[in-house]
Design an enzyme around this catalytic site. Structure first.
Site, PDB file in Angstrom:
ATOM      1  N   ASP A 164       0.860  -1.172   0.000  1.00  0.00           N
ATOM      2  CA  ASP A 164       0.000   0.000   0.000  1.00  0.00           C
ATOM      3  C   ASP A 164       0.912   1.242   0.000  1.00  0.00           C
ATOM      4  O   ASP A 164       2.108   1.145   0.289  1.00  0.00           O
ATOM      5  CB  ASP A 164      -0.902  -0.038   1.244  1.00  0.00           C
ATOM      6  CG  ASP A 164      -1.687   1.234   1.427  1.00  0.00           C
ATOM      7  OD1 ASP A 164      -2.363   1.652   0.466  1.00  0.00           O
ATOM      8  OD2 ASP A 164      -1.618   1.831   2.522  1.00  0.00           O
TER       9      ASP A 164
ATOM     10  N   ASP B  11      -0.142   5.222   0.743  1.00  0.00           N
ATOM     11  CA  ASP B  11      -0.367   6.250   1.766  1.00  0.00           C
ATOM     12  C   ASP B  11      -0.515   5.622   3.153  1.00  0.00           C
ATOM     13  O   ASP B  11      -1.311   4.700   3.351  1.00  0.00           O
ATOM     14  CB  ASP B  11      -1.632   7.052   1.436  1.00  0.00           C
ATOM     15  CG  ASP B  11      -1.459   7.884   0.180  1.00  0.00           C
ATOM     16  OD1 ASP B  11      -1.016   9.024   0.298  1.00  0.00           O
ATOM     17  OD2 ASP B  11      -1.748   7.369  -0.921  1.00  0.00           O
TER      18      ASP B  11
END
Ligand SMILES: [Mg+2]
Length: 257
Positions: free
Chosen positions: A20, A22
């Site tokens: 992932d 952010d």
């Protein structure tokens, strides 16, 4: 697996990575555009991908051009918009066209969002083309109130959702997105093809949107590592800084033959 820092074993050389972006590789900022991408991140990802035959994918809620811009000059295998769009190592694109009329079909939701934007200065709408994200992070309220507002926004938008469109609650963000695709299905699609196939999956994520993909990775005997404090997982790293350090150590320890 070898023992490693933070009590997390280093994965074997024949692993693959799903990361992932952010809150996992970079810290959150008040708005999606004001994040600071650490200078060493691009070179770290390039080296990690090269050491694992390119078996490294970004799995993000951002749109594909957005993530490419932040990681330039890299163009990594990527699941964008929470799996709505997927680009594999060969550069082939999957998904997207089925949601081409997304803007028209979500016009009533958009009207309700506009009412909220007018009433709450600091609320930010991010139009990703195939998804809308309403960010609450820049509102001048304490976290408890932000979570109450997020729940209220979710409740108000729900009756206006057309068929095939759903809401996703993220970290101080409510997303309006096509139903069906998610990070789990994107990870499983990657794992069905080269260079990810037959490699032990390692997933780093920080948010509720990562939970299903993490479960898929764990069901294959892989490692799922929670970043920050939002998710309760067995393996945990305290921050994106720690996540980058752990990945760099994978190069030195777990990534070595
Ligand atoms: Mg995240």
């Amino acid at each position: 697996m070898q023992p490693a820092a933070y009590g997390i074993p280093f994965p074997p050389t024949d692993c693959c990575f799903f990361l992932d972006f952010d809150g996992t590789l970079v810290d959150f900022a008040a708005t999606p555009d004001t994040i600071e991408v650490p200078g060493e991140l691009v070179s770290l990802l390039a080296a990690l991908a090269a050491a694992h035959d390119g078996a490294l994918a970004i799995v993000t809620g951002r749109a594909l051009p957005d993530i490419d811009r932040h990681l330039a000059p890299l163009r990594l295998p990527t699941a964008a918009l929470h799996g709505t769009v997927r680009r594999n190592l060969a550069g082939q694109l999957y998904g997207g066209p089925h949601a081409v009329d997304f803007a028209t079909r979500t016009s009533m939701v958009r009207e309700r969002i506009d009412v909220w934007l007018a009433a709450h200065p600091g609320l930010l709408l991010e139009d990703k083309g195939l998804a809308l994200a309403v960010h609450l992070r820049a509102l001048p309220y304490e976290v408890r109130l932000l979570h109450e507002l997020q729940a209220a926004l979710h409740g108000e938008l729900t009756p206006f959702l057309p068929e095939g469109v759903e809401l996703l609650n993220g970290n101080l963000v409510v997303e309006v997105r096509p139903r069906g695709a998610d990070k789990r299905s994107a990870v499983e699609a990657f794992l069905a093809e080269a260079p990810f196939r037959k490699r032990l999956p390692v997933y780093l994520g920080d948010d509720l949107a990562d939970i299903n993909a993490m479960a898929a990775v764990e069901s294959r005997g892989g490692l799922a590592i929670a970043i920050g404090h939002r998710l309760q997982k067995h393996y945990h790293l305290p921050s994106p800084t720690a996540a980058r350090a752990w990945l760099a150590n994978c190069m030195k320890r777990g990534g070595a033959p």
